[in-house]
Design an enzyme around this catalytic site. Structure first.
Site, PDB file in Angstrom:
ATOM      1  N   HIS A  37      -2.684  -2.686  -9.473  1.00  0.00           N
ATOM      2  CA  HIS A  37      -3.630  -1.999  -8.587  1.00  0.00           C
ATOM      3  C   HIS A  37      -4.880  -2.863  -8.484  1.00  0.00           C
ATOM      4  O   HIS A  37      -5.296  -3.479  -9.463  1.00  0.00           O
ATOM      5  CB  HIS A  37      -4.009  -0.622  -9.163  1.00  0.00           C
ATOM      6  CG  HIS A  37      -4.632   0.271  -8.152  1.00  0.00           C
ATOM      7  ND1 HIS A  37      -5.952   0.196  -7.809  1.00  0.00           N
ATOM      8  CD2 HIS A  37      -4.107   1.241  -7.366  1.00  0.00           C
ATOM      9  CE1 HIS A  37      -6.225   1.091  -6.877  1.00  0.00           C
ATOM     10  NE2 HIS A  37      -5.121   1.737  -6.587  1.00  0.00           N
ATOM     11  N   ASP A  80       2.262   5.317  -7.218  1.00  0.00           N
ATOM     12  CA  ASP A  80       3.543   5.327  -6.495  1.00  0.00           C
ATOM     13  C   ASP A  80       4.738   5.288  -7.412  1.00  0.00           C
ATOM     14  O   ASP A  80       5.826   5.682  -7.029  1.00  0.00           O
ATOM     15  CB  ASP A  80       3.606   4.137  -5.531  1.00  0.00           C
ATOM     16  CG  ASP A  80       2.566   4.324  -4.453  1.00  0.00           C
ATOM     17  OD1 ASP A  80       1.601   3.550  -4.426  1.00  0.00           O
ATOM     18  OD2 ASP A  80       2.703   5.304  -3.697  1.00  0.00           O
ATOM     19  N   HIS A  82       0.858  -1.196   0.000  1.00  0.00           N
ATOM     20  CA  HIS A  82       0.000   0.000   0.000  1.00  0.00           C
ATOM     21  C   HIS A  82       0.896   1.248   0.000  1.00  0.00           C
ATOM     22  O   HIS A  82       1.666   1.428  -0.930  1.00  0.00           O
ATOM     23  CB  HIS A  82      -0.938  -0.093   1.221  1.00  0.00           C
ATOM     24  CG  HIS A  82      -2.061   0.906   1.269  1.00  0.00           C
ATOM     25  ND1 HIS A  82      -2.445   1.696   0.227  1.00  0.00           N
ATOM     26  CD2 HIS A  82      -2.910   1.212   2.279  1.00  0.00           C
ATOM     27  CE1 HIS A  82      -3.476   2.455   0.578  1.00  0.00           C
ATOM     28  NE2 HIS A  82      -3.784   2.192   1.829  1.00  0.00           N
TER      29      HIS A  82
HETATM   30  C1  SDX Z   1      -1.642   2.080  -3.462  1.00  0.00           C
HETATM   31  O1  SDX Z   1      -6.294   0.566  -3.092  1.00  0.00           O
HETATM   32  C2  SDX Z   1      -5.872   1.721  -3.382  1.00  0.00           C
HETATM   33  O2  SDX Z   1      -6.590   2.581  -3.889  1.00  0.00           O
HETATM   34  C3  SDX Z   1      -4.402   1.963  -3.067  1.00  0.00           C
HETATM   35  C4  SDX Z   1      -3.823   3.281  -3.547  1.00  0.00           C
HETATM   36  C5  SDX Z   1      -4.453   4.437  -2.819  1.00  0.00           C
HETATM   37  O3  SDX Z   1      -4.409   5.560  -3.362  1.00  0.00           O
HETATM   38  O4  SDX Z   1      -4.885   4.241  -1.677  1.00  0.00           O
HETATM   39  O5  SDX Z   1      -4.037   3.440  -4.934  1.00  0.00           O
HETATM   40  C6  SDX Z   1      -2.324   3.355  -3.273  1.00  0.00           C
HETATM   41  O6  SDX Z   1      -1.523   1.352  -2.514  1.00  0.00           O
HETATM   42  C7  SDX Z   1      -1.169   1.708  -4.854  1.00  0.00           C
HETATM   43  C8  SDX Z   1      -0.583   0.274  -4.887  1.00  0.00           C
HETATM   44  C9  SDX Z   1       0.856   0.347  -4.379  1.00  0.00           C
HETATM   45  N1  SDX Z   1       1.387  -1.082  -4.250  1.00  0.00           N
HETATM   46  C10 SDX Z   1       2.378  -1.489  -5.038  1.00  0.00           C
HETATM   47  O7  SDX Z   1       2.836  -0.861  -6.006  1.00  0.00           O
HETATM   48  C11 SDX Z   1       2.930  -2.868  -4.652  1.00  0.00           C
HETATM   49  C12 SDX Z   1       3.038  -3.734  -5.918  1.00  0.00           C
HETATM   50  N2  SDX Z   1       1.628  -4.028  -6.349  1.00  0.00           N
HETATM   51  C13 SDX Z   1       1.110  -5.321  -5.983  1.00  0.00           C
HETATM   52  O8  SDX Z   1       1.483  -5.729  -4.682  1.00  0.00           O
HETATM   53  C14 SDX Z   1      -0.384  -5.428  -6.297  1.00  0.00           C
HETATM   54  O9  SDX Z   1      -0.548  -4.987  -7.584  1.00  0.00           O
HETATM   55  C15 SDX Z   1      -1.417  -4.740  -5.426  1.00  0.00           C
HETATM   56  C16 SDX Z   1      -1.253  -5.087  -3.988  1.00  0.00           C
HETATM   57  C17 SDX Z   1      -1.368  -3.247  -5.599  1.00  0.00           C
HETATM   58  C18 SDX Z   1      -2.780  -5.255  -5.901  1.00  0.00           C
HETATM   59  O10 SDX Z   1      -2.837  -6.594  -5.516  1.00  0.00           O
HETATM   60  P1  SDX Z   1      -3.988  -7.544  -6.076  1.00  0.00           P
HETATM   61  O11 SDX Z   1      -5.274  -6.833  -6.189  1.00  0.00           O
HETATM   62  O12 SDX Z   1      -3.954  -8.817  -5.319  1.00  0.00           O
HETATM   63  O13 SDX Z   1      -3.445  -7.777  -7.541  1.00  0.00           O
HETATM   64  P2  SDX Z   1      -4.244  -8.504  -8.663  1.00  0.00           P
HETATM   65  O14 SDX Z   1      -5.256  -9.439  -8.091  1.00  0.00           O
HETATM   66  O15 SDX Z   1      -4.718  -7.460  -9.622  1.00  0.00           O
HETATM   67  O16 SDX Z   1      -3.107  -9.400  -9.358  1.00  0.00           O
HETATM   68  C19 SDX Z   1      -3.405  -9.991 -10.582  1.00  0.00           C
HETATM   69  C20 SDX Z   1      -2.161 -10.766 -10.930  1.00  0.00           C
HETATM   70  C21 SDX Z   1      -1.730 -11.761  -9.880  1.00  0.00           C
HETATM   71  O17 SDX Z   1      -1.036 -12.774 -10.607  1.00  0.00           O
HETATM   72  P3  SDX Z   1      -1.701 -14.292 -10.639  1.00  0.00           P
HETATM   73  O18 SDX Z   1      -1.663 -14.779  -9.225  1.00  0.00           O
HETATM   74  O19 SDX Z   1      -3.112 -14.122 -11.179  1.00  0.00           O
HETATM   75  O20 SDX Z   1      -0.793 -15.068 -11.568  1.00  0.00           O
HETATM   76  O21 SDX Z   1      -1.033  -9.881 -11.088  1.00  0.00           O
HETATM   77  C22 SDX Z   1      -0.007 -10.243 -10.147  1.00  0.00           C
HETATM   78  C23 SDX Z   1      -0.685 -11.042  -9.072  1.00  0.00           C
HETATM   79  O22 SDX Z   1       0.251 -11.912  -8.476  1.00  0.00           O
HETATM   80  N3  SDX Z   1       0.554  -8.983  -9.667  1.00  0.00           N
HETATM   81  C24 SDX Z   1       1.839  -8.670  -9.743  1.00  0.00           C
HETATM   82  C25 SDX Z   1       1.940  -7.366  -9.245  1.00  0.00           C
HETATM   83  N4  SDX Z   1       0.717  -6.935  -8.898  1.00  0.00           N
HETATM   84  C26 SDX Z   1      -0.137  -7.956  -9.148  1.00  0.00           C
HETATM   85  N5  SDX Z   1       2.904  -9.357 -10.189  1.00  0.00           N
HETATM   86  C27 SDX Z   1       4.100  -8.723 -10.138  1.00  0.00           C
HETATM   87  N6  SDX Z   1       4.282  -7.458  -9.670  1.00  0.00           N
HETATM   88  C28 SDX Z   1       3.216  -6.758  -9.223  1.00  0.00           C
HETATM   89  N7  SDX Z   1       3.384  -5.533  -8.789  1.00  0.00           N
END
Ligand code: SDX
Length: 421
Positions: A280, A336, A241
């Site tokens: 996201h 970010d 986050h």
């Molecule tokens: C913020 O919610 C908000 O609004 C948050 C925010 C706000 O203003 O409050 O926008 C701010 O927190 C932005 C996010 C910052 N976090 C990061 O940049 C950390 C890296 N991102 C990931 O950890 C992830 O994308 C999340 C946590 C942001 C979202 O997680 P989800 O919802 O579980 O991701 P998803 O279900 O969309 O994933 C789909 C696929 C999955 O692969 P499979 O298991 O289906 O094979 O994409 C993969 C995930 O493993 N994946 C990633 C990834 N993000 C998702 N793989 C590699 N790198 C990534 N960053």
């Protein structure tokens, strides 16, 4: 637990309430605060004017804005007692741990509306005195957020604290407290001050993200808002986050150069590494904030010069956006990814270009682990907007108490374990 349906992992596709505050269309990449497109607010509004909009539901008139800004800035000062609180942290404590504790500290300080002393919460009566109490708590938390952040920054450097100055803007006062070194004629750089104000506005709210949900979960027990905000700050601290902006820079430093990007992306595909700053839960095309941040970054770079990590970031962005693995998972850069470049350069170059060049100032750049604090400070506005909406919901506050589907052991009799003998 009949009739219960388990929401997917992590509340995926689960709506827990109705809200009038922020609208997101993740597929179209749309973000609106109380109906106003984020692009228009970033261009024409300010962080404090937008804060008023988010919390009270409409843009303030000029007289209302003046009163609002004066009240928030008036409440920036913290009691002298707070100094010993901050001095109790080790020099290397993470500033988010300090800030989280500081919000809870405020809760111990102001018991004026401790709901447990009022029986059913004072707020939900919607009486004039309850509005007055709530407004003062809102002024205090927004006004003091920058002061507490600056104190967390300075306690780590063993430096004295600074009284928030009068006559400066919200971000100008913050930058003053961050960098003040006895400069009598301190004048923040208007370009950097404006850039930080745009970034604060963009980070003010984002619907029911993890930290806003935490504030509501906590606030639903009618605890004071300072403690609920402390809980939200703790949630934002995590690298999935708000902690992602710190993790992005650490990721780019570890990649080292554009030449190492392909190998890094292969490691991400093998799930050996995380691509911080991408992906996201809601946005599946692009995060509309990242375009505005990127434009702001260009304006900042014209003042401060480019960051050597930018080449690696551009190469990473380019490669990931062409790679089937990331395209299939719809992983675009989130707010970010580009934000870190503007916040990374602000104080360090500000010192060089505005106050005085000199090695000591350059050495004073925002520390890497301070980046989540730059997210938490503006997000106090969104947390409070959701909290106030919940406190005033018709019918009063319902405690958030979800159920579960139990899948553990069935009933079994207790037998003393043999290996205890
Ligand atoms: C913020 O919610 C908000 O609004 C948050 C925010 C706000 O203003 O409050 O926008 C701010 O927190 C932005 C996010 C910052 N976090 C990061 O940049 C950390 C890296 N991102 C990931 O950890 C992830 O994308 C999340 C946590 C942001 C979202 O997680 P989800 O919802 O579980 O991701 P998803 O279900 O969309 O994933 C789909 C696929 C999955 O692969 P499979 O298991 O289906 O094979 O994409 C993969 C995930 O493993 N994946 C990633 C990834 N993000 C998702 N793989 C590699 N790198 C990534 N960053």
């Amino acid at each position: 637990t009949k009739g219960l349906r388990v929401s997917d992992k992590g509340y995926l596709n689960t709506a827990v309430m109705r809200s009038e505050i922020t609208f997101i269309d993740g597929d179209a990449g749309v973000l609106r605060y109380r109906g106003y497109p984020i692009e228009q607010l970033a261009l024409h509004s300010s962080h404090l004017e937008t804060a008023y909009l988010l919390i009270y539901g409409s843009l303030p008139s000029q007289p209302q804005l003046k009163v609002w800004e004066d009240e928030v800035m008036h409440h920036a000062v913290v009691h002298a007692d707070a100094e010993q609180f901050f001095r109790s942290f080790r020099y290397d404590a993470h500033p988010m741990a300090i800030l989280t504790s500081a919000f809870a500290y405020l809760g111990s300080y102001y018991s004026e509306a401790n709901p447990s002393l009022q029986g059913q919460s004072l707020y939900t009566k919607g009486s004039p005195e309850s509005f007055a109490v709530m407004d003062k708590q809102i002024y205090r938390l927004i006004g003091k957020a920058t002061t507490l952040a600056a104190m967390a920054y300075r306690v780590r450097q063993g430096r004295n604290f600074v009284t928030p100055p009068t006559g400066l803007s919200y971000t100008g006062s913050f930058l003053y407290q961050m960098d003040y070194l006895g400069e009598e004629n301190y004048k923040p750089n208007p370009v950097l001050e404006k850039a930080l104000d745009v970034l604060f506005l963009l980070h003010a709210d984002h619907e029911l993200n993890a930290s806003a949900t935490t504030v509501l979960q906590t606030g639903s027990s009618l605890v004071d808002p300072y403690s609920a905000i402390a809980a939200g700050c703790a949630s934002l601290y995590g690298p999935l986050h708000g902690g992602a902006n710190e993790a992005v820079i650490r990721m780019l430093i570890s990649i080292g150069s554009p030449a190492n990007v392909p190998a890094f992306l292969e490691a991400v595909k093998k799930r050996e590494k995380v691509l911080s700053g991408f992906g996201h839960r809601v946005y599946k095309t692009s995060d509309p904030r990242s375009f505005i941040v990127r434009k702001t970054a260009d304006e900042v770079f014209r003042v401060t010069g480019k960051d050597e990590l930018l080449e690696t970031a551009m190469a990473l962005h380019e490669a990931a956006m062409k790679d089937e693995y990331f395209i299939k998972r719809r992983l675009a850069p989130n707010v970010d990814f580009w934000y870190v470049f503007t916040s990374r350069l602000l104080p360090c170059k500000l010192n060089c270009s505005v106050l005085r060049s000199g090695l000591i100032y350059r050495a004073m750049g925002f520390p890497l682990d301070f980046f989540p604090v730059l997210f938490a400070v503006p997000r106090v506005v969104g947390w409070l907007a959701h909290w106030r909406q919940m406190m005033l919901q018709p019918g009063g506050v319902k405690i958030w108490r979800p159920r579960q589907i139990y899948v553990g052991e069935t009933k079994r009799e207790y037998v003393q374990s043999m290996n205890a003998l």
